[in-house]
Design a protein around this motif. Structure first.
Motif, PDB file in Angstrom:
ATOM      1  N   LEU A 157       0.833  -1.202   0.000  1.00 15.82           N
ATOM      2  CA  LEU A 157       0.000   0.000   0.000  1.00 15.82           C
ATOM      3  C   LEU A 157       0.865   1.248   0.000  1.00 15.82           C
ATOM      4  CD1 LEU A 157      -2.388  -1.287   2.808  1.00 15.82           C
ATOM      5  CD2 LEU A 157      -3.054  -0.924   0.413  1.00 15.82           C
ATOM      6  N   VAL A 166      -8.961   3.321   0.554  1.00 14.85           N
ATOM      7  CA  VAL A 166      -9.481   1.960   0.724  1.00 14.85           C
ATOM      8  C   VAL A 166     -10.954   2.040   1.102  1.00 14.85           C
ATOM      9  CG1 VAL A 166      -9.228  -0.219   1.989  1.00 14.85           C
ATOM     10  CG2 VAL A 166      -7.198   1.191   1.558  1.00 14.85           C
ATOM     11  N   ASP A 212     -14.197  -0.279   2.450  1.00 12.74           N
ATOM     12  CA  ASP A 212     -14.429  -1.554   3.145  1.00 12.74           C
ATOM     13  C   ASP A 212     -15.926  -1.732   3.388  1.00 12.74           C
ATOM     14  OD1 ASP A 212     -14.034  -3.896   4.514  1.00 12.74           O
ATOM     15  OD2 ASP A 212     -13.187  -2.962   6.316  1.00 12.74           O
ATOM     16  N   LEU A 240      -9.155  -0.878   8.558  1.00 13.85           N
ATOM     17  CA  LEU A 240      -8.901   0.496   8.108  1.00 13.85           C
ATOM     18  C   LEU A 240      -8.101   1.279   9.147  1.00 13.85           C
ATOM     19  CD1 LEU A 240     -12.266   1.585   6.410  1.00 13.85           C
ATOM     20  CD2 LEU A 240     -10.132   0.840   5.318  1.00 13.85           C
ATOM     21  N   TRP A 298      -4.417   0.000   9.242  1.00 12.97           N
ATOM     22  CA  TRP A 298      -3.720   0.315   7.990  1.00 12.97           C
ATOM     23  C   TRP A 298      -3.500   1.827   7.863  1.00 12.97           C
ATOM     24  CZ3 TRP A 298      -6.029  -3.187   3.521  1.00 12.97           C
ATOM     25  CH2 TRP A 298      -5.701  -4.526   3.799  1.00 12.97           C
ATOM     26  N   ILE A 338      -2.804   4.860   4.852  1.00 13.27           N
ATOM     27  CA  ILE A 338      -3.947   4.899   3.922  1.00 13.27           C
ATOM     28  C   ILE A 338      -5.050   5.801   4.496  1.00 13.27           C
ATOM     29  CG2 ILE A 338      -3.475   2.610   2.977  1.00 13.27           C
ATOM     30  CD1 ILE A 338      -6.482   2.704   5.076  1.00 13.27           C
ATOM     31  N   GLY A 355      -9.504   5.885   4.397  1.00 10.62           N
ATOM     32  CA  GLY A 355     -10.524   4.884   4.090  1.00 10.62           C
ATOM     33  C   GLY A 355     -11.924   5.254   4.497  1.00 10.62           C
ATOM     34  N   VAL A 401      -8.141   0.367  -3.418  1.00 14.66           N
ATOM     35  CA  VAL A 401      -8.444  -0.959  -2.856  1.00 14.66           C
ATOM     36  C   VAL A 401      -9.898  -0.964  -2.406  1.00 14.66           C
ATOM     37  CG1 VAL A 401      -7.896  -2.629  -1.040  1.00 14.66           C
ATOM     38  CG2 VAL A 401      -6.054  -1.247  -2.033  1.00 14.66           C
ATOM     39  N   ALA A 436     -12.723  -3.507  -0.636  1.00 15.36           N
ATOM     40  CA  ALA A 436     -12.682  -4.753   0.136  1.00 15.36           C
ATOM     41  C   ALA A 436     -14.048  -5.149   0.684  1.00 15.36           C
ATOM     42  CB  ALA A 436     -11.710  -4.576   1.310  1.00 15.36           C
TER      43      ALA A 436
END
Ligand code: SAH
Length: 248
Positions: A34, A40, A42, A51, A54, A60, A62, A106, A108
């Motif tokens: 990443l 991201v 989710d 999240l 990360w 990141i 998110g 990303v 998810a």
């Protein structure tokens, strides 16, 4: 709007509502390479551990959507606790049909693929939020050993043996949808123990605090039956993993 109450009783103390440990989540984040600032999405973000950690560890940002009010509240508190509340947003709501305003690198869905009506539908849904060249993450069970009978499959909380595939078939099924599997991190029995056994102490404590609750009988029955049942079935037969996919 909320999820069935049994989950918010048995999983109220979980940070990760899947057979992944914090180490598995960190391994997955590292495996994806990443970039700081990556976005991201989710769907079914639970208590937000992926999240939040990360954001802390890999920089990141998110968005998570989850139908549980309790879990979404826990996710927001976790973001504050880890000092990442400015970079992650948690929304309480139904993620079915959710498409991000701004495309993400990303997208998810870990352990909630019913949101898109199954694996294929969830991949299609996530793809609508993904920038070209982005990665889709699907967290899904598979049979580590094929159950010998339908009864054994049901003891693993499947509705039928056909609910899940064995790992080579699951990996091939992503190819059939025109996706490359570019990474995977698999749960192990230790991770299953953390997910399942953590429910037992939570149930025991809940029973002590709520002896007269309407749900007490059901929770008592589960606490009595589940440890040996888990060891005989889920622990032996069920695998789980997160699969990273890129469109061909
Ligand atoms: N991905 C999280 C949570 C997995 S458990 C983790 O790995 O910890 C499944 C989650 O899906 C639960 O948090 C549940 O509240 C959520 N969920 C179930 N149906 C949903 C729906 N229709 N929309 C959004 N979230 C949903």
């Amino acid at each position: 709007m909320d999820i069935p109450r049994i989950f918010t009783i048995t999983e109220s103390a979980h940070r990760i509502h899947n057979p992944f440990t914090p180490e598995h989540l960190a391994t997955l984040g590292a495996a994806l390479r990443l970039e700081p600032g990556a976005r991201v999405l989710d769907l079914g973000s639970g208590s937000g551990e992926m999240l939040c950690t990360w954001a802390r560890d890999y920089g990141i940002s998110g968005i998570g959507i989850d139908m549980s009010q309790l879990f979404t509240g826990q996710a927001k508190r976790r973001a504050e606790e880890l000092g990442v509340a400015d970079r992650v947003t948690f929304i309480h709501g139904d993620a079915a049909g959710y498409v991000a305003d701004e495309k993400v690198g990303v997208a998810a869905c870990l352990g909630a693929t019913w949101i898109g009506g199954g694996v294929a539908g969830t991949i299609d849904l996530l793809a609508q939020s993904l920038r070209p060249g982005g990665i889709i993450l699907i967290g899904e069970p598979y049979w580590r050993q094929l159950p010998p009978t339908e009864d054994v499959a049901r003891e693993c909380e499947a509705s039928a043996l056909s609910d899940f595939l064995i790992l080579p078939e699951l990996l091939a099924s992503f190819g059939d949808l025109d996706y490359d599997v570019v990474e995977m991190v698999l749960a192990d029995q230790g991770g299953w123990d953390r997910y399942e056994a953590a429910k037992w102490l939570t149930m025991r404590r809940w029973l002590e605090a709520n002896p007269d609750d309407d749900f007490a009988k059901e929770v008592r029955a589960r606490l009595t039956l589940e440890p040996p049942r888990y060891a005989a079935y889920i622990r032996e037969y069920l695998g789980w993993g997160v699969f990273a996919l890129m469109a061909r």
